[in-house]
Design a protein around this motif. Structure first.
Motif, PDB file in Angstrom:
ATOM      1  N   TYR A  22       0.794  -1.230   0.000  1.00  0.00           N
ATOM      2  CA  TYR A  22       0.000   0.000   0.000  1.00  0.00           C
ATOM      3  C   TYR A  22       0.826   1.279   0.000  1.00  0.00           C
ATOM      4  CZ  TYR A  22      -4.078  -2.912   0.583  1.00  0.00           C
ATOM      5  OH  TYR A  22      -5.052  -3.835   0.376  1.00  0.00           O
ATOM      6  N   ASP A  23       2.122   1.182   0.300  1.00  0.00           N
ATOM      7  CA  ASP A  23       3.010   2.348   0.206  1.00  0.00           C
ATOM      8  C   ASP A  23       3.442   2.484  -1.248  1.00  0.00           C
ATOM      9  OD1 ASP A  23       4.750   4.455   0.653  1.00  0.00           O
ATOM     10  OD2 ASP A  23       6.349   3.162   1.430  1.00  0.00           O
ATOM     11  N   ILE A  24       2.512   2.889  -2.079  1.00  0.00           N
ATOM     12  CA  ILE A  24       2.702   2.897  -3.526  1.00  0.00           C
ATOM     13  C   ILE A  24       3.820   3.837  -3.956  1.00  0.00           C
ATOM     14  CG2 ILE A  24       1.577   3.405  -5.740  1.00  0.00           C
ATOM     15  CD1 ILE A  24      -1.061   2.470  -4.315  1.00  0.00           C
ATOM     16  N   ASP A  31       0.317   7.593   2.880  1.00  0.00           N
ATOM     17  CA  ASP A  31      -0.143   8.967   3.015  1.00  0.00           C
ATOM     18  C   ASP A  31      -1.342   9.231   2.100  1.00  0.00           C
ATOM     19  OD1 ASP A  31       1.045   9.067   0.486  1.00  0.00           O
ATOM     20  OD2 ASP A  31       2.797  10.190   1.167  1.00  0.00           O
ATOM     21  N   LYS A  32      -1.734  10.478   2.070  1.00  0.00           N
ATOM     22  CA  LYS A  32      -2.890  10.894   1.286  1.00  0.00           C
ATOM     23  C   LYS A  32      -2.748  10.482  -0.182  1.00  0.00           C
ATOM     24  CE  LYS A  32      -5.365  15.158   0.214  1.00  0.00           C
ATOM     25  NZ  LYS A  32      -5.406  16.604   0.475  1.00  0.00           N
ATOM     26  N   GLU A  33      -1.563  10.647  -0.731  1.00  0.00           N
ATOM     27  CA  GLU A  33      -1.314  10.292  -2.125  1.00  0.00           C
ATOM     28  C   GLU A  33      -1.524   8.790  -2.361  1.00  0.00           C
ATOM     29  OE1 GLU A  33       2.479  10.063  -5.153  1.00  0.00           O
ATOM     30  OE2 GLU A  33       2.527  11.553  -3.556  1.00  0.00           O
ATOM     31  N   ASP A  34      -1.016   7.963  -1.436  1.00  0.00           N
ATOM     32  CA  ASP A  34      -1.197   6.513  -1.554  1.00  0.00           C
ATOM     33  C   ASP A  34      -2.671   6.135  -1.493  1.00  0.00           C
ATOM     34  OD1 ASP A  34       1.575   5.764  -1.702  1.00  0.00           O
ATOM     35  OD2 ASP A  34       1.728   6.058   0.466  1.00  0.00           O
ATOM     36  N   ILE A  35      -3.385   6.721  -0.552  1.00  0.00           N
ATOM     37  CA  ILE A  35      -4.808   6.404  -0.396  1.00  0.00           C
ATOM     38  C   ILE A  35      -5.583   6.784  -1.652  1.00  0.00           C
ATOM     39  CG2 ILE A  35      -6.914   6.935   0.905  1.00  0.00           C
ATOM     40  CD1 ILE A  35      -5.051   7.226   3.384  1.00  0.00           C
ATOM     41  N   GLN A  36      -5.278   7.951  -2.201  1.00  0.00           N
ATOM     42  CA  GLN A  36      -5.954   8.373  -3.424  1.00  0.00           C
ATOM     43  C   GLN A  36      -5.634   7.432  -4.586  1.00  0.00           C
ATOM     44  OE1 GLN A  36      -4.678  12.447  -3.696  1.00  0.00           O
ATOM     45  NE2 GLN A  36      -6.302  13.155  -2.330  1.00  0.00           N
ATOM     46  N   ASN A  37      -4.386   6.982  -4.663  1.00  0.00           N
ATOM     47  CA  ASN A  37      -3.983   6.048  -5.706  1.00  0.00           C
ATOM     48  C   ASN A  37      -4.715   4.712  -5.550  1.00  0.00           C
ATOM     49  OD1 ASN A  37      -2.456   4.220  -7.387  1.00  0.00           O
ATOM     50  ND2 ASN A  37      -0.809   5.732  -7.365  1.00  0.00           N
ATOM     51  N   ILE A  39      -7.650   4.210  -4.083  1.00  0.00           N
ATOM     52  CA  ILE A  39      -9.060   4.436  -4.454  1.00  0.00           C
ATOM     53  C   ILE A  39      -9.204   4.441  -5.969  1.00  0.00           C
ATOM     54  CG2 ILE A  39     -10.972   6.096  -4.413  1.00  0.00           C
ATOM     55  CD1 ILE A  39      -9.850   6.978  -1.617  1.00  0.00           C
ATOM     56  N   GLN A  40      -8.298   5.130  -6.634  1.00  0.00           N
ATOM     57  CA  GLN A  40      -8.329   5.206  -8.103  1.00  0.00           C
ATOM     58  C   GLN A  40      -8.244   3.801  -8.716  1.00  0.00           C
ATOM     59  OE1 GLN A  40      -9.360   7.297 -10.253  1.00  0.00           O
ATOM     60  NE2 GLN A  40      -7.651   8.605 -10.851  1.00  0.00           N
ATOM     61  N   ARG A  41      -7.362   2.964  -8.164  1.00  0.00           N
ATOM     62  CA  ARG A  41      -7.200   1.602  -8.679  1.00  0.00           C
ATOM     63  C   ARG A  41      -8.416   0.733  -8.364  1.00  0.00           C
ATOM     64  NH1 ARG A  41      -0.917  -0.130  -7.891  1.00  0.00           N
ATOM     65  NH2 ARG A  41      -0.015   1.757  -8.763  1.00  0.00           N
ATOM     66  N   LEU A  42      -8.939   0.871  -7.156  1.00  0.00           N
ATOM     67  CA  LEU A  42     -10.086   0.042  -6.763  1.00  0.00           C
ATOM     68  C   LEU A  42     -11.347   0.388  -7.550  1.00  0.00           C
ATOM     69  CD1 LEU A  42      -9.634  -0.137  -2.888  1.00  0.00           C
ATOM     70  CD2 LEU A  42      -9.358  -2.009  -4.531  1.00  0.00           C
ATOM     71  N   THR A  43     -11.447   1.629  -7.972  1.00  0.00           N
ATOM     72  CA  THR A  43     -12.640   2.052  -8.718  1.00  0.00           C
ATOM     73  C   THR A  43     -12.388   2.045 -10.219  1.00  0.00           C
ATOM     74  OG1 THR A  43     -12.056   4.398  -8.548  1.00  0.00           O
ATOM     75  CG2 THR A  43     -13.457   3.482  -6.804  1.00  0.00           C
ATOM     76  N   ASN A  44     -11.236   1.528 -10.619  1.00  0.00           N
ATOM     77  CA  ASN A  44     -10.888   1.428 -12.037  1.00  0.00           C
ATOM     78  C   ASN A  44     -10.985   2.787 -12.740  1.00  0.00           C
ATOM     79  OD1 ASN A  44      -9.940  -0.124 -14.177  1.00  0.00           O
ATOM     80  ND2 ASN A  44     -11.997  -0.489 -14.971  1.00  0.00           N
ATOM     81  N   GLY A  45     -10.628   3.836 -12.005  1.00  0.00           N
ATOM     82  CA  GLY A  45     -10.638   5.175 -12.569  1.00  0.00           C
ATOM     83  C   GLY A  45     -12.014   5.767 -12.802  1.00  0.00           C
ATOM     84  N   MET A  46     -13.039   5.143 -12.237  1.00  0.00           N
ATOM     85  CA  MET A  46     -14.406   5.587 -12.495  1.00  0.00           C
ATOM     86  C   MET A  46     -14.910   6.619 -11.476  1.00  0.00           C
ATOM     87  SD  MET A  46     -15.073   3.968 -15.233  1.00  0.00           S
ATOM     88  CE  MET A  46     -16.826   4.118 -15.446  1.00  0.00           C
TER      89      MET A  46
END
Length: 78
Positions: A22-24, A31-37, A39-46
């Motif tokens: 998870y430490d992308i 951090d915030k950037e990792d969490i956002q990344n 979320i982006q991956r889990l939602t397939n960018g949708m």
């Protein structure tokens, strides 16, 4: 060394492995950037940026931490 996927692996080994996943951005913090990344991956960018920011804020707020900065904090959350 025991595989992190082994049922015999300790919680520390499993948490350390999960932390590295998870430490992308590789800065030794989730951090915030990792969490956002994530979320982006889990939602397939949708998911739009506004909702990603809202969800990120909600995750950080509800974790009782301002940032998930240390591995022990990550272990606490999982």
């Amino acid at each position: 060394m025991i595989s992190a996927f082994s049922e015999n692996a300790s919680l520390n080994v499993k948490a350390d492995y999960a932390f590295r996943i998870y430490d992308i951005n590789g800065n030794n913090y989730i951090d915030k950037e990792d969490i956002q990344n994530i979320i982006q991956r889990l939602t397939n960018g949708m998911m739009d940026e506004t909702n990603i920011l809202t969800l990120t804020h909600w995750i950080l707020y509800n974790s009782s931490l301002s940032e998930m900065e240390e591995c022990r904090a990550f272990k606490h959350l999982i």
